[in-house]
Scaffold this motif. Structure first.
Motif, mmCIF file in Angstrom:
data_model
loop_
_atom_site.group_PDB
_atom_site.id
_atom_site.type_symbol
_atom_site.label_atom_id
_atom_site.label_comp_id
_atom_site.label_asym_id
_atom_site.label_seq_id
_atom_site.Cartn_x
_atom_site.Cartn_y
_atom_site.Cartn_z
ATOM 1 N N GLY A 74 36.425 28.714 27.302
ATOM 2 C CA GLY A 74 37.543 29.139 26.474
ATOM 3 C C GLY A 74 38.072 30.525 26.784
ATOM 4 O O GLY A 74 38.695 31.152 25.933
ATOM 5 N N LEU A 75 37.840 31.022 27.999
ATOM 6 C CA LEU A 75 38.336 32.356 28.343
ATOM 7 C C LEU A 75 39.851 32.367 28.245
ATOM 8 O O LEU A 75 40.529 31.546 28.856
ATOM 9 N N ILE A 76 40.352 33.302 27.460
ATOM 10 C CA ILE A 76 41.797 33.437 27.309
ATOM 11 C C ILE A 76 42.140 34.913 27.154
ATOM 12 O O ILE A 76 41.400 35.669 26.537
ATOM 13 N N VAL A 77 43.244 35.303 27.766
ATOM 14 C CA VAL A 77 43.778 36.652 27.629
ATOM 15 C C VAL A 77 45.252 36.506 27.261
ATOM 16 O O VAL A 77 45.982 35.725 27.880
ATOM 17 N N HIS A 78 45.672 37.225 26.240
ATOM 18 C CA HIS A 78 47.075 37.215 25.825
ATOM 19 C C HIS A 78 47.954 37.587 27.022
ATOM 20 O O HIS A 78 47.607 38.507 27.783
ATOM 21 N N PRO A 79 49.072 36.908 27.225
ATOM 22 C CA PRO A 79 49.920 37.166 28.397
ATOM 23 C C PRO A 79 50.323 38.635 28.574
ATOM 24 O O PRO A 79 50.450 39.108 29.699
ATOM 25 N N ASP A 80 50.506 39.348 27.486
ATOM 26 C CA ASP A 80 50.902 40.759 27.586
ATOM 27 C C ASP A 80 49.793 41.653 28.118
ATOM 28 O O ASP A 80 50.036 42.808 28.446
ATOM 29 N N TYR A 81 48.559 41.137 28.187
ATOM 30 C CA TYR A 81 47.416 41.951 28.585
ATOM 31 C C TYR A 81 46.740 41.430 29.855
ATOM 32 O O TYR A 81 45.612 41.795 30.157
ATOM 33 N N ARG A 82 47.447 40.608 30.601
ATOM 34 C CA ARG A 82 46.907 40.112 31.861
ATOM 35 C C ARG A 82 47.133 41.140 32.969
ATOM 36 O O ARG A 82 47.999 42.007 32.854
ATOM 37 N N TYR A 83 46.347 41.037 34.011
ATOM 38 C CA TYR A 83 46.459 41.887 35.204
ATOM 39 C C TYR A 83 46.038 43.336 34.956
ATOM 40 O O TYR A 83 46.470 44.232 35.673
ATOM 41 N N VAL A 84 45.209 43.570 33.927
ATOM 42 C CA VAL A 84 44.691 44.919 33.672
ATOM 43 C C VAL A 84 43.162 44.931 33.650
ATOM 44 O O VAL A 84 42.554 45.920 33.271
ATOM 45 N N GLY A 85 42.525 43.810 34.046
ATOM 46 C CA GLY A 85 41.063 43.750 34.096
ATOM 47 C C GLY A 85 40.393 43.281 32.814
ATOM 48 O O GLY A 85 39.166 43.307 32.715
ATOM 49 N N LEU A 86 41.183 42.832 31.849
ATOM 50 C CA LEU A 86 40.609 42.410 30.570
ATOM 51 C C LEU A 86 39.774 41.139 30.700
ATOM 52 O O LEU A 86 38.693 41.039 30.116
ATOM 53 N N ALA A 87 40.228 40.167 31.476
ATOM 54 C CA ALA A 87 39.455 38.927 31.658
ATOM 55 C C ALA A 87 38.081 39.246 32.230
ATOM 56 O O ALA A 87 37.073 38.676 31.800
#
Length: 189
Positions: free
Chosen positions: A87-100
């Motif tokens: 269920g790994l999910i990252v809000h689209p506004d916070y992708r590509y910053v290493g949050l995942a």
């Protein structure tokens, strides 16, 4: 890709608990939206199931202020011989910053802490998740090396690619199975 948020904003990635149950529906909506946008295999989750994972302390949740921006949970199979990070999910506004990566690392740590002898696995179609998993010590494997628990595979039923999994008797799909074994050297972060 242009970022839509200030990455200097304070982000918290924490082990979830009972107090986070109220975010279950929002998390499910984030997962469902991502599945529609990607058009690839992401199994739908039920808010009651996600709330259970939050209450059991079997999940990682990320916040920017009081806004949920990411999530992942763990589940055990075959009498705790296997742990899936799902269920790994990252809000689209916070992708590509290493949050995942931060979320996956915390989920991995939680899996090791709660179930130290278990094999950790996941299924993904995401190249980014494959890279994160690889950095954590996972290796791509055939589905025969993963859990045989029918309940796990039933969880794939809401995925758009489920017919492939059924036709192949759970031997393959568009997802890549990845496995990390506890007795093999692990990378540290």
């Amino acid at each position: 890709m242009e970022l839509t948020v200030d990455i200097k904003q304070e982000i918290a990635v924490i082990e979830a608990g009972v107090i986070h149950s109220k975010y279950a529906t929002e998390i499910c909506e984030m997962i469902e939206t991502a599945a529609k946008i990607r058009g690839t295999g992401i199994a739908k989750r039920n808010p009651l199931y996600i709330a259970q994972k939050l209450q059991e302390g079997k999940s990682i949740i990320a916040f920017a202020g009081d806004k949920v921006i990411g999530f992942c949970y763990i589940e055990t199979w075959e009498h705790e011989q296997y742990v899936a990070n799902s269920g790994l999910i990252v809000h689209p506004d916070y992708r590509y910053v290493g949050l995942a990566k931060q979320i996956k690392e915390k989920a991995f740590e939680l899996s090791r802490k709660r179930f130290p002898g278990a094999k950790i696995f996941g299924l993904t179609t995401s190249l980014a998740v494959m890279k994160i998993n690889s950095d954590l010590g996972y290796k791509p494997v055939t589905f025969s090396e993963l859990t045989t628990d029918a309940s796990f595979w039933k969880g794939c039923a809401s995925c758009v690619n489920y017919d492939i999994l059924q036709r192949t008797q759970h031997k393959m799909c568009l997802c890549t199975g990845m496995l990390c074994e506890p007795n093999k050297p692990q990378k540290t972060f």
